[in-house]
Scaffold this motif. Structure first.
Motif, PDB file in Angstrom:
ATOM      1  N   ASN A 188       0.820  -1.256   0.085  1.00 24.92           N
ATOM      2  CA  ASN A 188       0.114   0.109  -0.080  1.00 24.92           C
ATOM      3  C   ASN A 188       1.012   1.177   0.003  1.00 24.92           C
ATOM      4  O   ASN A 188       1.580   1.514   1.196  1.00 24.92           O
ATOM      5  CB  ASN A 188      -0.972  -0.179   1.250  1.00 24.92           C
ATOM      6  N   MET A 189       1.089   1.807  -1.101  1.00 31.21           N
ATOM      7  CA  MET A 189       1.818   3.245  -1.123  1.00 31.21           C
ATOM      8  C   MET A 189       1.101   4.299  -0.914  1.00 31.21           C
ATOM      9  O   MET A 189       1.863   5.341  -0.672  1.00 31.21           O
ATOM     10  CB  MET A 189       2.478   3.274  -2.575  1.00 31.21           C
ATOM     11  N   GLY A 190      -0.290   4.434  -0.950  1.00 31.35           N
ATOM     12  CA  GLY A 190      -1.223   5.624  -0.513  1.00 31.35           C
ATOM     13  C   GLY A 190      -2.491   5.577  -1.391  1.00 31.35           C
ATOM     14  O   GLY A 190      -3.066   4.649  -1.340  1.00 31.35           O
ATOM     15  N   THR A 191      -2.780   6.611  -2.010  1.00 33.82           N
ATOM     16  CA  THR A 191      -4.325   6.605  -2.494  1.00 33.82           C
ATOM     17  C   THR A 191      -3.950   7.336  -3.839  1.00 33.82           C
ATOM     18  O   THR A 191      -3.350   8.184  -4.032  1.00 33.82           O
ATOM     19  CB  THR A 191      -5.269   7.283  -1.721  1.00 33.82           C
ATOM     20  N   ASP A 192      -5.077   6.923  -4.728  1.00 35.97           N
ATOM     21  CA  ASP A 192      -5.155   7.704  -6.072  1.00 35.97           C
ATOM     22  C   ASP A 192      -6.269   8.803  -6.017  1.00 35.97           C
ATOM     23  O   ASP A 192      -6.750   9.282  -4.880  1.00 35.97           O
ATOM     24  CB  ASP A 192      -5.556   6.797  -7.267  1.00 35.97           C
ATOM     25  N   PRO A 193      -6.462   9.397  -6.872  1.00 34.29           N
ATOM     26  CA  PRO A 193      -7.383  10.888  -6.808  1.00 34.29           C
ATOM     27  C   PRO A 193      -8.761  10.396  -6.364  1.00 34.29           C
ATOM     28  O   PRO A 193      -9.536  11.180  -5.967  1.00 34.29           O
ATOM     29  CB  PRO A 193      -7.309  11.378  -8.270  1.00 34.29           C
ATOM     30  N   LYS A 194      -9.065   9.091  -6.781  1.00 32.34           N
ATOM     31  CA  LYS A 194     -10.356   8.538  -6.105  1.00 32.34           C
ATOM     32  C   LYS A 194     -10.729   8.207  -4.848  1.00 32.34           C
ATOM     33  O   LYS A 194     -11.580   7.861  -4.477  1.00 32.34           O
ATOM     34  CB  LYS A 194     -10.951   7.668  -7.222  1.00 32.34           C
TER      35      LYS A 194
ATOM     36  N   PHE B  56       3.052  11.951  -6.718  1.00 37.96           N
ATOM     37  CA  PHE B  56       3.583  11.386  -7.864  1.00 37.96           C
ATOM     38  C   PHE B  56       2.840  10.739  -8.974  1.00 37.96           C
ATOM     39  O   PHE B  56       1.706  10.287  -8.488  1.00 37.96           O
ATOM     40  CB  PHE B  56       4.747  10.156  -7.165  1.00 37.96           C
ATOM     41  N   LEU B  57       3.590  10.943 -10.122  1.00 43.15           N
ATOM     42  CA  LEU B  57       2.734  10.109 -11.228  1.00 43.15           C
ATOM     43  C   LEU B  57       3.414   8.884 -11.360  1.00 43.15           C
ATOM     44  O   LEU B  57       4.808   8.648 -11.399  1.00 43.15           O
ATOM     45  CB  LEU B  57       2.892  10.951 -12.471  1.00 43.15           C
ATOM     46  N   ALA B  58       2.852   7.694 -11.415  1.00 45.77           N
ATOM     47  CA  ALA B  58       3.175   6.405 -11.208  1.00 45.77           C
ATOM     48  C   ALA B  58       2.759   5.562 -12.564  1.00 45.77           C
ATOM     49  O   ALA B  58       1.787   5.894 -13.484  1.00 45.77           O
ATOM     50  CB  ALA B  58       2.595   5.577 -10.190  1.00 45.77           C
ATOM     51  N   LEU B  59       3.923   4.993 -13.118  1.00 44.27           N
ATOM     52  CA  LEU B  59       3.779   4.091 -14.307  1.00 44.27           C
ATOM     53  C   LEU B  59       4.389   2.877 -14.054  1.00 44.27           C
ATOM     54  O   LEU B  59       5.681   2.943 -13.757  1.00 44.27           O
ATOM     55  CB  LEU B  59       3.822   4.816 -15.651  1.00 44.27           C
ATOM     56  N   GLY B  60       4.097   1.519 -14.754  1.00 44.67           N
ATOM     57  CA  GLY B  60       4.897   0.404 -14.758  1.00 44.67           C
ATOM     58  C   GLY B  60       4.355  -0.826 -14.458  1.00 44.67           C
ATOM     59  O   GLY B  60       2.929  -0.835 -13.757  1.00 44.67           O
TER      60      GLY B  60
ATOM     61  N   ILE C  99      -0.938   7.187 -13.333  1.00 44.21           N
ATOM     62  CA  ILE C  99      -1.896   7.688 -12.456  1.00 44.21           C
ATOM     63  C   ILE C  99      -1.131   8.389 -11.388  1.00 44.21           C
ATOM     64  O   ILE C  99       0.078   8.262 -11.133  1.00 44.21           O
ATOM     65  CB  ILE C  99      -2.542   6.418 -11.607  1.00 44.21           C
ATOM     66  N   ALA C 100      -2.064   9.347 -10.713  1.00 42.22           N
ATOM     67  CA  ALA C 100      -1.414  10.087  -9.591  1.00 42.22           C
ATOM     68  C   ALA C 100      -1.471   9.320  -8.364  1.00 42.22           C
ATOM     69  O   ALA C 100      -2.746   8.663  -8.104  1.00 42.22           O
ATOM     70  CB  ALA C 100      -2.208  11.361  -9.832  1.00 42.22           C
ATOM     71  N   ILE C 101      -0.524   9.350  -7.469  1.00 45.57           N
ATOM     72  CA  ILE C 101      -0.484   8.746  -6.200  1.00 45.57           C
ATOM     73  C   ILE C 101      -0.147   9.646  -5.154  1.00 45.57           C
ATOM     74  O   ILE C 101       0.689  10.693  -5.156  1.00 45.57           O
ATOM     75  CB  ILE C 101       0.425   7.424  -6.041  1.00 45.57           C
ATOM     76  N   GLN C 102      -0.853   9.779  -4.059  1.00 50.43           N
ATOM     77  CA  GLN C 102      -0.487  10.702  -2.811  1.00 50.43           C
ATOM     78  C   GLN C 102       0.070   9.663  -1.946  1.00 50.43           C
ATOM     79  O   GLN C 102      -0.629   8.764  -1.341  1.00 50.43           O
ATOM     80  CB  GLN C 102      -1.696  11.236  -2.358  1.00 50.43           C
ATOM     81  N   ILE C 103       1.285   9.648  -1.584  1.00 49.85           N
ATOM     82  CA  ILE C 103       2.049   8.731  -0.734  1.00 49.85           C
ATOM     83  C   ILE C 103       1.493   8.949   0.664  1.00 49.85           C
ATOM     84  O   ILE C 103       1.416   9.952   1.150  1.00 49.85           O
ATOM     85  CB  ILE C 103       3.590   8.950  -0.809  1.00 49.85           C
ATOM     86  N   GLY C 104       1.396   7.630   1.203  1.00 49.02           N
ATOM     87  CA  GLY C 104       0.630   7.547   2.594  1.00 49.02           C
ATOM     88  C   GLY C 104       1.810   8.031   3.594  1.00 49.02           C
ATOM     89  O   GLY C 104       2.823   8.316   3.290  1.00 49.02           O
ATOM     90  N   ASP C 105       1.423   7.968   5.148  1.00 53.45           N
ATOM     91  CA  ASP C 105       2.284   8.435   5.934  1.00 53.45           C
ATOM     92  C   ASP C 105       3.318   7.103   6.436  1.00 53.45           C
ATOM     93  O   ASP C 105       3.090   6.121   5.825  1.00 53.45           O
ATOM     94  CB  ASP C 105       1.321   8.341   7.441  1.00 53.45           C
TER      95      ASP C 105
END
Length: 487
Positions: free
Chosen positions: A6-12, A235-239, A247-253
């Motif tokens: 779990n790296m964080g959340t996407d815009p949704k 961050f923008l993530a791809l791979g 996709i855009a990712i907001q990194i978690g705590d």
């Protein structure tokens, strides 16, 4: 076994995951300007995957050593080891599957590159039986794989770039998954960056970096402008390990913090201007001196001795000769130590031969009523070597020093003092003498000659020299089993 991190959340607001098993096969590149949240992203990934895979972190700033406080990582100070020891450490890391943080904060850039190169090369060259899966995280990768030659040595750049290329190009077959983070893609060698299949692109402002990031993400120039607008920690993530489409990712705590953290504004001290000037320009207060017994009088100089003996000779010419003074052994040793201390206290006497200084010694003996010197020239040479190394007559009677004196007697006369100096430092485990001190004891003003002397002594098997990455030297005397502290 498939493990989703779990790296964080996407815009949704949905969970954005990273496939750890896929990451092991495809590698990761993280890019973002200073303050964009790269270290936070890496820390999140490390914390969430610590239970599942071995982690090997090359940390040039010392940011990740705090992982050892909460997770089973071992923090290793790279500056405390030399090349051979770093290679042995890397072998054991692969063999025993221990997660480590190699902290290079105490080294300059040139030595950081060399240390990382030897470390990575040994991980890469491990025996096939030790090819266990491991994630190798390298922060500030532009240091170790620069796109252009900088102010570092060609050797350091060549070694480091070759090791980084092997990690990213061929490491997968050996179980090594490279994860590299950089502030600027333009500063990172293209053949290293091109081997990553997963990308996490953070905020950047320079056109050349945005163009390269957009190219890696498959975005056109208009879409590349969005990279400039990313917030901290986004961050923008791809791979294949992240997403098939950007996709855009907001990194978690995260659970752990960096040693330094981020700096916040704080009120300035309420100091009036004249007080501020006093703080800056006032005379420093002298520290209170501790009570101590009065210093013993300084020994007479050689000029004073010569003047005194001349007067003594004139006085004796008018008086009847007297018998030699009789002294016991303890008084004799005290006298010898005092005369030798007087001789070596003279700056220029450090560069004079023993046979010339023996004349001063005889004069001093006659001044104290001894017409027959207690030492002949060979014995005086040995005691002078002892005195120059900081030893006294009582040490000559000490049983623990006898092995050192036996070894010294087998050496050339001109290096006996240096050997005894090193032996004294090793026996007392005090810091290794520097080149200037060794040069003075050797009777030269050239530190280069002192280094060549140490090299000669090492080639003869008299000593063993060890220098760690911090440039600290320690010397071992194999025949005695004594080692100096590093300095």
């Amino acid at each position: 076994m498939s493990v989703m991190i779990n790296m964080g959340t996407d815009p949704k607001g949905q969970i954005a995951s990273m496939d750890l098993e896929e990451l092991l096969a495809t590698r990761l590149l993280v890019q973002g300007n200073s303050g964009s949240g790269k270290s936070h992203l890496l820390r999140r990934m490390l914390e969430k995957s610590a239970r599942y895979v071995q982690q090997i972190i090359i940390d040039p700033e010392g940011d990740f050593v705090t992982l050892a406080d909460r997770f089973p990582h071992v923090a290793v100070e790279g500056s405390a080891y030399n090349e051979a020891e770093i290679r042995v450490l890397a072998q054991r890391i692969r063999e025993h599957r221990v997660s480590v943080v190699l902290n290079l904060d105490g080294l300059d850039v040139d030595n950081q590159m060399k240390c990382a190169a030897w470390f990575l090369a040994t991980l890469f060259d491990a025996p096939r039986d030790h090819w266990y899966p491991a994630v190798v995280i390298i922060d500030e990768a532009q240091i170790f794989a620069p796109a252009q030659a900088g102010e570092v040595s060609d050797e350091a750049r060549r070694l480091s770039l070759a090791a980084m290329t092997n990690l990213m190009c061929r490491g997968r077959k050996r179980g090594l998954a490279g994860v590299i983070a950089t502030q600027r893609l333009a500063k990172l060698a293209k053949n290293v960056a091109a081997e990553a299949s997963n990308f996490l692109m953070g905020r950047t402002f320079l056109d050349i970096d945005m163009a390269r990031a957009a190219d890696l993400l498959g975005m056109d120039r208009r879409q590349a402008e969005t990279i400039r607008d990313l917030e901290r920690g986004h961050f923008l993530a791809l791979g294949p390990a992240l997403s098939r489409r950007p996709i855009a990712i907001q990194i978690g705590d995260v659970e752990t913090k960096s040693r330094t953290g981020s700096f916040k504004l704080m009120p300035l001290p309420d100091t009036k201007s004249h007080k501020a000037e006093e703080l800056l320009f006032s005379e420093p207060k002298e520290p209170a001196l501790p009570l101590a017994s009065p210093e013993p009088p300084a020994p007479p100089s050689s000029e004073q001795l010569m003047e005194f003996i001349q007067k003594e000779e004139e006085r004796k010419a008018t008086e009847a000769p007297k018998n030699d003074v009789i002294v016991d052994n303890s008084q004799k040793e005290t006298l010898i130590d005092a005369l030798l201390s007087s001789i070596i206290a003279e700056e220029e006497n450090a560069y004079r031969q023993a046979n010339l200084l023996y004349q001063e010694f005889m004069i001093g003996c006659r001044m104290h009523g001894l017409t027959t010197p207690p030492l002949d020239l060979p014995a005086f040479s040995r005691r002078l070597a002892m005195a120059r190394s900081g030893l006294k007559g009582k040490d000559f009677q000490d049983e623990t020093w006898q092995p050192a004196f036996k070894v010294a007697q087998t050496l050339e006369e001109d290096i006996q003092a240096v050997f005894l100096l090193l032996a004294k430092s090793a026996k007392e485990n005090t810091p290794c003498p520097d080149d200037d001190i060794i040069a003075r004891i050797y009777g030269t003003r050239s530190s280069g000659r002192a280094r060549r002397l140490l090299g000669y002594m090492e080639n003869q098997g008299i000593i063993t020299i060890r220098t760690d990455f911090g440039g600290r030297r320690s010397i071992t005397i194999p025949a005695l089993g004594w080692t100096t502290a590093a300095a």
